[in-house]
Design an enzyme around this catalytic site. Structure first.
Site, PDB file in Angstrom:
ATOM      1  N   HIS A 289       9.274 -22.301  23.885  1.00  0.00           N
ATOM      2  CA  HIS A 289      10.499 -23.093  24.110  1.00  0.00           C
ATOM      3  C   HIS A 289      11.196 -22.628  25.396  1.00  0.00           C
ATOM      4  O   HIS A 289      11.646 -23.440  26.203  1.00  0.00           O
ATOM      5  CB  HIS A 289      11.510 -22.872  22.969  1.00  0.00           C
ATOM      6  CG  HIS A 289      11.063 -23.329  21.625  1.00  0.00           C
ATOM      7  ND1 HIS A 289      10.854 -22.474  20.576  1.00  0.00           N
ATOM      8  CD2 HIS A 289      10.821 -24.576  21.136  1.00  0.00           C
ATOM      9  CE1 HIS A 289      10.496 -23.145  19.507  1.00  0.00           C
ATOM     10  NE2 HIS A 289      10.451 -24.423  19.814  1.00  0.00           N
TER      11      HIS A 289
ATOM     12  N   LEU B  20      13.531 -20.076  18.204  1.00  0.00           N
ATOM     13  CA  LEU B  20      12.936 -20.210  19.535  1.00  0.00           C
ATOM     14  C   LEU B  20      11.977 -19.067  19.860  1.00  0.00           C
ATOM     15  O   LEU B  20      12.175 -17.939  19.430  1.00  0.00           O
ATOM     16  CB  LEU B  20      14.046 -20.267  20.596  1.00  0.00           C
ATOM     17  CG  LEU B  20      15.061 -21.399  20.435  1.00  0.00           C
ATOM     18  CD1 LEU B  20      16.037 -21.388  21.608  1.00  0.00           C
ATOM     19  CD2 LEU B  20      14.391 -22.758  20.303  1.00  0.00           C
TER      20      LEU B  20
ATOM     21  N   GLN C 168       2.802 -28.952  24.692  1.00  0.00           N
ATOM     22  CA  GLN C 168       1.523 -29.588  24.333  1.00  0.00           C
ATOM     23  C   GLN C 168       1.036 -29.212  22.937  1.00  0.00           C
ATOM     24  O   GLN C 168       0.183 -29.882  22.367  1.00  0.00           O
ATOM     25  CB  GLN C 168       0.459 -29.199  25.378  1.00  0.00           C
ATOM     26  CG  GLN C 168      -0.848 -29.954  25.222  1.00  0.00           C
ATOM     27  CD  GLN C 168      -1.985 -29.286  25.958  1.00  0.00           C
ATOM     28  OE1 GLN C 168      -1.854 -28.951  27.129  1.00  0.00           O
ATOM     29  NE2 GLN C 168      -3.114 -29.085  25.276  1.00  0.00           N
TER      30      GLN C 168
END
Ligand code: PAF
Length: 282
Positions: free
Chosen positions: A37, A33, A150
């Site tokens: 995130h 992560l 995105q």
């Protein structure tokens, strides 16, 4: 934060939460992560969601075995970050738990055109694996809202289509902007694998995207595309695509078309590391 390794137990736990009028916000990940995130987790938490994150390194979405084997794993640090971010539940299943009958037995989905271009063309089978695992995760977690980044724009569109195929009209999909390092490099778990000299060059992908955006007024995309490709090659990258598309449906564009919302997307390898990025043109 409660950690579950078994799907059935997690499902029971979440059912009680929903019966108690909580809304489930879900952030699926493959671990390693980073702040991108964590921003999704914080966003879900801030929106009042009962926040569930999954960490599962999904073997079926890796078309390159080496990429799977070398994918960074940092579960202890991930757990610490999730705790700090206010995550309520972490789902940390095994491969057997996610694919009880084996990976071949899992249903696959047809994403049509979306699976034939860009990532689909360069990573055969990748979106088939993404579809398998995301449908399984959605079935277990049954979220009200799904949070995606995105940076994997094509994946976002594939998952949007999966939600349609699965007939889940009430599932809300939230796509959050890509977080970037100071030099513009999109945050990605794979960045950890870059050597120092590779890292110093990696922001070139973002610079290419910005130049494609800057030259849109009266510009010729084919020329900018070639400039970017040549520059990437000159700096030691192996470009896979430098593309322009309609952001609504990813139909590829051969030139700028201001009558549609546009997105420019890029994928290139530096050494063994494959990087992708995109920006929406304004
Ligand atoms: O974007 C990812 O990390 C993965 O593709 C996802 C959505 C968690 C599915 O394995």
């Amino acid at each position: 934060m409660v950690i579950f390794k078994e799907a059935a137990q997690l499902g029971d736990f979440l059912r009680h939460k929903v019966e108690n009028n909580l809304n489930i916000g879900f952030i699926p990940t493959m671990g390693a992560l980073h702040s991108g995130h964590i921003s999704l987790v914080k966003n879900a938490h801030a929106q009042g969601m009962f926040t569930v994150c999954s960490i599962f390194l999904n073997p079926t979405q890796f078309n390159d075995k080496k990429d799977y084997e070398q994918y960074p794993v940092s579960t202890d640090a991930d757990i610490e970050m999730l705790l700090q971010a206010g995550c309520d539940v972490l789902f940390l299943p095994s491969v057997e738990e996610m694919y009880p009958g084996g990976t071949d037995k899992m249903k696959t989905y047809d994403f049509g055109y979306l699976d034939t271009i860009l990532e689909g063309a360069n990573r055969p089978g990748h979106f088939k694996g993404v579809g398998q695992i995301v449908s399984r995760l959605l079935d277990i977690v049954k979220p009200h809202t799904l949070y995606l980044g995105q940076k994997d724009y094509q994946q976002c569109m594939v998952i949007k289509k999966l939600i349609e195929i699965l007939g889940l009209p009430s599932l809300n999909l939230v796509i959050s902007p890509t977080l970037r390092e100071q030099d513009g490099l999109a945050m990605s778990s794979r960045n950890r694998r870059l050597t120092e000299p590779q890292r110093a060059l990696a922001a070139l992908l973002y610079q290419c995207l910005v130049s494609i955006q800057t030259k849109q007024a009266g510009g010729n995309f084919a020329i900018v595309q070639k400039e970017c490709t040549d520059l990437l090659i000159a700096k030691g990258f192996t470009p896979e695509y430098v593309a322009l598309a309609d952001a609504n449906n990813l139909q590829l564009l051969s030139n700028y078309d201001n009558s549609v919302p546009m997105i420019t997307l890029i994928a290139a390898k530096i050494g063994e590391i494959r990087l992708i990025d995109n920006i929406l043109l304004q």
